[in-house]
Design an enzyme around this catalytic site. Structure first.
Site, PDB file in Angstrom:
ATOM      1  N   LYS A   1      55.967  46.880  34.259  1.00 55.08           N
ATOM      2  CA  LYS A   1      56.548  46.288  34.668  1.00 55.08           C
ATOM      3  C   LYS A   1      57.392  45.004  32.928  1.00 55.08           C
ATOM      4  CE  LYS A   1      54.581  43.276  38.102  1.00 55.08           C
ATOM      5  NZ  LYS A   1      54.171  41.888  38.551  1.00 55.08           N
TER       6      LYS A   1
ATOM      7  N   ARG B   1      40.178  33.160  27.795  1.00 51.53           N
ATOM      8  CA  ARG B   1      39.700  33.335  26.328  1.00 51.53           C
ATOM      9  C   ARG B   1      39.715  33.004  24.635  1.00 51.53           C
ATOM     10  NH1 ARG B   1      36.560  39.402  28.918  1.00 51.53           N
ATOM     11  NH2 ARG B   1      39.354  39.591  28.436  1.00 51.53           N
TER      12      ARG B   1
ATOM     13  N   SER C   1      48.174  49.629  47.498  1.00 52.93           N
ATOM     14  CA  SER C   1      49.359  48.185  47.575  1.00 52.93           C
ATOM     15  C   SER C   1      49.802  48.134  49.719  1.00 52.93           C
ATOM     16  CB  SER C   1      51.177  49.133  46.652  1.00 52.93           C
ATOM     17  OG  SER C   1      51.980  47.354  47.523  1.00 52.93           O
TER      18      SER C   1
ATOM     19  N   ALA D   1      45.811  33.965  30.562  1.00 53.01           N
ATOM     20  CA  ALA D   1      47.632  34.350  29.783  1.00 53.01           C
ATOM     21  C   ALA D   1      47.854  35.929  30.155  1.00 53.01           C
ATOM     22  CB  ALA D   1      47.472  33.021  28.022  1.00 53.01           C
ATOM     23  N   GLY D   2      47.608  36.261  31.119  1.00 51.74           N
ATOM     24  CA  GLY D   2      48.384  37.748  30.859  1.00 51.74           C
ATOM     25  C   GLY D   2      49.630  37.705  31.534  1.00 51.74           C
TER      26      GLY D   2
ATOM     27  N   GLY E   1      45.860  33.572  46.811  1.00 55.08           N
ATOM     28  CA  GLY E   1      47.260  34.250  46.640  1.00 55.08           C
ATOM     29  C   GLY E   1      48.039  35.653  47.495  1.00 55.08           C
TER      30      GLY E   1
HETATM   31  P1  ATR Z   1      47.361  39.995  34.668  1.00 49.44           P
HETATM   32  O1  ATR Z   1      48.374  40.779  34.456  1.00 49.44           O
HETATM   33  O2  ATR Z   1      46.612  40.447  36.121  1.00 49.44           O
HETATM   34  O3  ATR Z   1      47.399  39.076  34.001  1.00 49.44           O
HETATM   35  P2  ATR Z   1      46.215  40.905  32.052  1.00 49.44           P
HETATM   36  O4  ATR Z   1      47.398  40.546  32.091  1.00 49.44           O
HETATM   37  O5  ATR Z   1      45.350  41.970  31.835  1.00 49.44           O
HETATM   38  O6  ATR Z   1      46.232  40.751  33.314  1.00 49.44           O
HETATM   39  O7  ATR Z   1      45.493  39.228  32.297  1.00 49.44           O
HETATM   40  C1  ATR Z   1      44.284  39.268  32.562  1.00 49.44           C
HETATM   41  C2  ATR Z   1      44.091  37.916  31.753  1.00 49.44           C
HETATM   42  O8  ATR Z   1      42.034  37.320  32.707  1.00 49.44           O
HETATM   43  C3  ATR Z   1      43.924  37.269  30.317  1.00 49.44           C
HETATM   44  O9  ATR Z   1      44.204  35.801  30.256  1.00 49.44           O
HETATM   45  C4  ATR Z   1      42.212  37.615  30.211  1.00 49.44           C
HETATM   46  O10 ATR Z   1      41.694  36.930  29.232  1.00 49.44           O
HETATM   47  P3  ATR Z   1      42.336  37.529  27.423  1.00 49.44           P
HETATM   48  O11 ATR Z   1      43.346  37.225  27.531  1.00 49.44           O
HETATM   49  O12 ATR Z   1      41.398  36.721  26.727  1.00 49.44           O
HETATM   50  O13 ATR Z   1      41.423  38.723  27.566  1.00 49.44           O
HETATM   51  C5  ATR Z   1      41.395  37.122  31.453  1.00 49.44           C
HETATM   52  N1  ATR Z   1      39.514  38.045  31.961  1.00 49.44           N
HETATM   53  C6  ATR Z   1      40.022  38.993  31.883  1.00 49.44           C
HETATM   54  N2  ATR Z   1      38.650  39.347  31.825  1.00 49.44           N
HETATM   55  C7  ATR Z   1      38.130  38.094  31.721  1.00 49.44           C
HETATM   56  C8  ATR Z   1      36.913  36.998  31.230  1.00 49.44           C
HETATM   57  N3  ATR Z   1      35.725  37.929  31.676  1.00 49.44           N
HETATM   58  N4  ATR Z   1      36.597  35.999  31.232  1.00 49.44           N
HETATM   59  C9  ATR Z   1      37.666  35.507  30.894  1.00 49.44           C
HETATM   60  N5  ATR Z   1      38.806  35.845  31.580  1.00 49.44           N
HETATM   61  C10 ATR Z   1      39.475  37.211  31.852  1.00 49.44           C
END
Ligand code: ATR
Length: 301
Positions: free
Chosen positions: A76, A161, A25, A137-138, A262
């Site tokens: 979180k 995705r 961090s 959308a994570g 970012g």
């Molecule tokens: P964070 O908290 O950092 O946002 P997360 O909650 O794990 O991490 O979310 C990761 C995001 O990256 C999600 O939107 C994920 O898509 P899915 O909801 O379909 O899992 C996206 N993501 C991760 N790997 C991906 C890939 N190889 N191609 C496209 N989207 C990806």
């Protein structure tokens, strides 16, 4: 590079980061610089909290009369059950990254959202009335969507995705922002044709990259590889800050747009947490001083 100068004594306030792991961090450096800059006697440490011990950590933090904590992955959401109250925006986003003690327990806030909005303003990006496309959308996307709606984006297209995750995210916000439109599409469908529709043609798209795709060491990867997407984008924002120029940013720039990483979001979420803990306002100009130092820190990591 300016280092943190700690003069710890019995009046030093304690703050820290609760997460697992916390080893990489940048927050201890950022918060140490903020404390020096603002003349506040505060020490900020990383607390690597083992799974199953979050409640003890929270109680320990209260017992030690900490001025506050940041909370990161994987706590979180989990931390919310141990708080006496949660700021309504943090509740809506579904994640707390900042704790402040009040009357024997902690109140939870989300500073990722105001950090994102302040970074946009710092870079002169105004989303009011604009078309914005988000990828992902994570966790990060939740704060970004809330920020875009708060700042008045007219239309937000969420590409993911897994479209059901995007739809669940959109649905949580729709009723709170009835005058603004949130639409979701799968990354495997023809969203480019949708983005080219005449109703969007008067304004170019602002794109916010919220996935983890392209994060070091996967530097040359990006969730969207179609050049048509980048041709429609005049401003690109990536929540990733390592590498400092992501593949997404490179592609936006190659198609004539401007692109940001970012790091400022990270810096401004830290500013907001520091402000909440210490009841102060940090000047934006300090970010200008911090950015090159944090870039140097990242390049040495
Ligand atoms: P964070 O908290 O950092 O946002 P997360 O909650 O794990 O991490 O979310 C990761 C995001 O990256 C999600 O939107 C994920 O898509 P899915 O909801 O379909 O899992 C996206 N993501 C991760 N790997 C991906 C890939 N190889 N191609 C496209 N989207 C990806």
């Amino acid at each position: 590079m300016t280092r943190n100068l700690l003069n710890i004594d019995t009046s030093t306030k304690l703050a820290g980061l609760i997460g697992h792991p916390v080893g990489h961090s940048l927050s201890p450096y950022l918060q140490g610089r903020l404390a020096s800059h603002m003349g506040i006697n505060m020490a900020y440490l990383g607390f690597d909290v083992e799974p199953g011990t979050l409640k003890s950590m929270i109680n320990g933090g209260l017992a030690m009369k900490a001025v506050g904590f940041n909370v990161t992955v994987p706590y979180k959401k989990d931390v919310m059950q141990y708080l006496s109250s949660i700021d309504p925006k943090a509740e809506k986003i579904g994640a707390v990254n900042t704790l402040k003690p009040k009357c024997g327990s902690f109140v939870g806030y989300n500073t990722d959202m105001p950090g994102f909005c302040r970074a946009l303003k710092y870079d002169g990006v105004d989303v009011k009335g604009k078309n914005v496309v988000m990828i992902g959308a994570g966790g990060a996307a939740n704060a970004v969507l809330c920020g875009l709606l708060e700042e008045g984006a007219a239309f937000v297209l969420v590409l993911n995705r897994t479209v059901s995750t995007a739809e669940a995210l959109a649905e949580r916000f729709r009723s709170d922002y009835p005058g603004q439109t949130i639409e979701t599409w799968s990354l495997s469908d023809d969203y480019i044709s949708f983005m080219k529709k005449p109703e969007f043609s008067d304004k170019p798209w602002i794109a916010i990259q919220c996935t983890s795709v392209g994060m070091h060491p996967d530097d040359t990867n990006t969730a969207i590889k179609d050049d048509e997407f980048y041709k429609l984008t005049d401003t690109g924002y990536d929540v990733i800050f390592n590498p400092s120029e992501t593949e997404f940013m490179r592609r936006v720039k190659a198609c004539g747009g401007r692109a940001f990483n970012g790091l400022k979001m990270l810096i401004f979420q830290g500013f907001r947490s520091f402000e909440i803990w210490n009841d102060v306002i940090v000047d934006d100009e300090f970010a200008t001083e911090l950015i090159p130092d944090m870039e140097e820190l990242l390049s040495n990591n």
